[in-house]
Design an enzyme around this catalytic site. Structure first.
Site, PDB file in Angstrom:
ATOM      1  N   HIS A 130     -31.618 -46.337  21.983  1.00 30.06           N
ATOM      2  CA  HIS A 130     -32.667 -46.525  22.984  1.00 30.06           C
ATOM      3  C   HIS A 130     -32.472 -47.915  23.602  1.00 30.06           C
ATOM      4  CE1 HIS A 130     -36.779 -47.292  24.444  1.00 30.06           C
ATOM      5  NE2 HIS A 130     -37.003 -45.995  24.352  1.00 30.06           N
ATOM      6  N   ASP A 206     -33.997 -49.420  13.611  1.00 31.67           N
ATOM      7  CA  ASP A 206     -35.048 -49.018  14.541  1.00 31.67           C
ATOM      8  C   ASP A 206     -35.623 -47.709  13.985  1.00 31.67           C
ATOM      9  OD1 ASP A 206     -36.443 -47.713  16.521  1.00 31.67           O
ATOM     10  OD2 ASP A 206     -34.965 -48.040  18.100  1.00 31.67           O
ATOM     11  N   GLN A 209     -38.263 -43.324  15.428  1.00 30.76           N
ATOM     12  CA  GLN A 209     -38.278 -41.860  15.345  1.00 30.76           C
ATOM     13  C   GLN A 209     -38.120 -41.356  13.912  1.00 30.76           C
ATOM     14  OE1 GLN A 209     -39.188 -40.092  17.794  1.00 30.76           O
ATOM     15  NE2 GLN A 209     -38.767 -41.316  19.610  1.00 30.76           N
ATOM     16  N   LYS A 232     -46.376 -43.641  17.654  1.00 31.63           N
ATOM     17  CA  LYS A 232     -45.589 -42.422  17.403  1.00 31.63           C
ATOM     18  C   LYS A 232     -45.927 -41.825  16.044  1.00 31.63           C
ATOM     19  CE  LYS A 232     -41.584 -44.119  19.999  1.00 31.63           C
ATOM     20  NZ  LYS A 232     -41.573 -43.431  21.280  1.00 31.63           N
ATOM     21  N   CYS A 374     -34.606 -43.264  28.104  1.00 24.44           N
ATOM     22  CA  CYS A 374     -34.269 -44.673  27.824  1.00 24.44           C
ATOM     23  C   CYS A 374     -32.967 -44.789  27.041  1.00 24.44           C
ATOM     24  CB  CYS A 374     -35.394 -45.397  27.091  1.00 24.44           C
ATOM     25  SG  CYS A 374     -36.925 -45.437  28.000  1.00 24.44           S
TER      26      CYS A 374
HETATM   27  N1  C6P Z   1     -39.011 -43.687  22.693  1.00 26.30           N
HETATM   28  C1  C6P Z   1     -39.244 -41.575  23.833  1.00 26.30           C
HETATM   29  O1  C6P Z   1     -39.842 -40.776  24.553  1.00 26.30           O
HETATM   30  P1  C6P Z   1     -41.858 -48.463  22.044  1.00 26.30           P
HETATM   31  O2  C6P Z   1     -41.886 -48.240  23.502  1.00 26.30           O
HETATM   32  O3  C6P Z   1     -41.552 -49.910  21.707  1.00 26.30           O
HETATM   33  O4  C6P Z   1     -43.022 -47.924  21.317  1.00 26.30           O
HETATM   34  O5  C6P Z   1     -40.614 -47.612  21.494  1.00 26.30           O
HETATM   35  C2  C6P Z   1     -39.320 -47.860  21.956  1.00 26.30           C
HETATM   36  C3  C6P Z   1     -38.345 -46.990  21.239  1.00 26.30           C
HETATM   37  C4  C6P Z   1     -37.360 -47.579  20.467  1.00 26.30           C
HETATM   38  N2  C6P Z   1     -36.490 -46.854  19.762  1.00 26.30           N
HETATM   39  C5  C6P Z   1     -36.519 -45.526  19.779  1.00 26.30           C
HETATM   40  C6  C6P Z   1     -35.540 -44.760  18.944  1.00 26.30           C
HETATM   41  C7  C6P Z   1     -37.491 -44.861  20.533  1.00 26.30           C
HETATM   42  O6  C6P Z   1     -37.523 -43.529  20.540  1.00 26.30           O
HETATM   43  C8  C6P Z   1     -38.407 -45.604  21.302  1.00 26.30           C
HETATM   44  C9  C6P Z   1     -39.409 -44.922  22.197  1.00 26.30           C
HETATM   45  C10 C6P Z   1     -39.898 -42.905  23.506  1.00 26.30           C
HETATM   46  O7  C6P Z   1     -38.148 -41.322  23.345  1.00 26.30           O
HETATM   47  C11 C6P Z   1     -40.346 -43.588  24.758  1.00 26.30           C
HETATM   48  S1  C6P Z   1     -38.993 -44.084  25.774  1.00 26.30           S
END
Ligand code: C6P
Length: 418
Positions: A130, A206, A209, A232, A374
């Site tokens: 991401h 990270d 997920q 999430k 992203c």
């Molecule tokens: N992915 C998706 O629809 P934030 O925005 O900081 O809460 O999460 C960022 C982020 C970082 N790493 C991974 C693996 C992610 O999946 C995400 C967020 C969402 O896939 C929004 S783009």
């Protein structure tokens, strides 16, 4: 039809804990929410926690001596302890509240990265990342002169580890997503982390997920840093956390500075607070941290092993049903073996743009995400402009998959596919 049903009955009951799921769409369709990878829905217990805090406990923390302030502080720190237990951190002091995983990664990039990397060093990440686990490292590499390297993935998004030892030479930081938000690939951390440590690297995971969907044990993984977004995992937006090993956090300078992160301030010098508060400048997101604690209580009561097993079953079922649509032009992406992936299914329908597919699905009450997720470099590598993505959570049931399949058939008809 394969049997997901061992877990379907329980998921059906759990869905009732999420008031938003009871609504019909403006077109009178049942809501099939298949976008939890973007942000999950919230159980009543989390909503109640927010209302309770503002109704009964609201006051600034770590400051007031009066009863309300003491209670707010107590609940805030109790939530930190819940999160520490949730991922099996050694102690609550190893949990730093952040807004989300993005901020957690940036904290490490600035606070650890700037002081520890120099020309000749390398950062190793993967082609799946991401932007939140890529752009900070691009900037860090540019600032420090370190090299940015990648673990390659194959056409299914599976990590290619044959030359891992070679790629690890000179690496000071390995930064990887536990689960890919685009393809659902579960990274083979049990292979990568020990090798990274043997090569002398620090490892950041990270967990955006993974933490919402499977039992995380940061000590068994031996991750040095682990970042999570609360929104999430049934928690509110605006709250997340960074786990870091005590020794690393203690050696790092603060990221942001100001109130609460200090022990003593004189006109020209400051002594910083202990961890974790050293990294929490200014008034924290108190209500949301406490509500994330309520989300952790909820997830633990449901059982992380059950959640993972349910999602694996849902994914296997969805993949099987979606394969029926291959004659209509549906292409599935990601690891072919359901055991290698989490509850995320990316696909395309003929040459229809995924945004158009998602819009048609929306008219049928099915919420999915479409776009580059992203992960623009991954899209470029795979030669896709975008994908449609369905993602599952503890409250999804077989009916959601049925609704997805019916809506996809309708989309195929509209696009005159098959
Ligand atoms: N992915 C998706 O629809 P934030 O925005 O900081 O809460 O999460 C960022 C982020 C970082 N790493 C991974 C693996 C992610 O999946 C995400 C967020 C969402 O896939 C929004 S783009």
């Amino acid at each position: 039809m394969i049997a997901t049903l061992g877990s379907d009955a329980r998921a059906r009951a759990l869905a009732k804990d999420f008031p938003i799921l009871a609504q019909a769409t403006s077109r009178g369709k049942r809501l099939a929410f298949l976008d939890s990878a973007a942000s999950s829905q919230k159980p009543q217990a989390v909503i109640d926690s927010l209302v309770h805090y503002y109704t009964h406990d609201n006051a600034n923390i770590h400051r007031g001596v009066y009863e309300l302030a003491a209670r707010a502080t107590e609940h805030f720190e109790a939530a930190r302890a819940k999160v520490a237990h949730f991922i099996n951190a050694a102690e609550p002091a190893e949990i730093i509240w952040t807004r989300n995983v993005t901020e957690a990664i940036n904290l490490v990039s600035y606070s650890w990265g700037l002081g520890n990397l120099k020309p000749g060093d390398a950062i190793l990440t993967s082609q799946l990342e991401h932007h939140s686990n890529l752009v900070p490292w691009q900037l860090l590499a540019a600032k420090t002169g370190a090299e940015l390297r990648f673990i390659e993935v194959d056409e299914h998004g599976i990590h290619q580890l044959d030359d891992l030892d070679e790629r690890l030479r000179g690496v000071k930081l390995v930064a990887l997503s536990h689960v890919s938000n685009t393809l659902g690939t579960i990274a083979p951390l049990e292979t990568i982390i020990p090798k990274a440590h043997a090569a002398g690297a620090v490892v950041l995971i990270d967990g955006a997920q993974s933490a919402p969907h499977m039992k995380i044990d940061v000590r068994a993984l031996d991750a040095d840093f682990f970042g999570v977004s609360g929104h999430k995992m049934c928690g509110p937006t605006g709250i997340g956390f960074l786990y870091g090993k005590r020794a690393l956090l203690e050696a790092m300078p603060p990221f942001l500075t100001g109130g609460d992160m200090i022990k003593r301030v004189q006109f020209t010098t400051t002594t910083f607070n202990e961890i974790p508060w050293k990294f929490e400048a200014g008034t924290s997101n108190i209500a949301d941290a406490i509500a994330l604690g309520a989300a952790v209580d909820y997830l633990e009561a449901v059982g992380m092993d059950w959640i993972h097993a349910h999602e694996q079953a849902m994914t296997a079922y969805a993949l099987e049903r979606m394969r029926e649509l291959e004659p209509l032009g549906l292409t599935l992406y990601g690891p072919p073996n359901p055991a290698d992936r989490s509850g995320i299914v990316s696909f395309n329908l003929g040459d229809a743009h995924p945004h158009d597919v998602a819009s048609i699905l929306d008219t049928e009450g099915v919420c999915i995400r479409a776009g580059h997720h992203c992960t623009m470099p991954l899209m470029e590598k795979m030669g896709w402009t975008a994908t449609a993505r369905a993602s599952f959570y503890l409250y999804n049931v077989e009916e959601d998959v049925e609704q997805l399949i019916a809506a996809l058939r309708k989309a195929a008809q509209i696009f005159k596919l098959g």
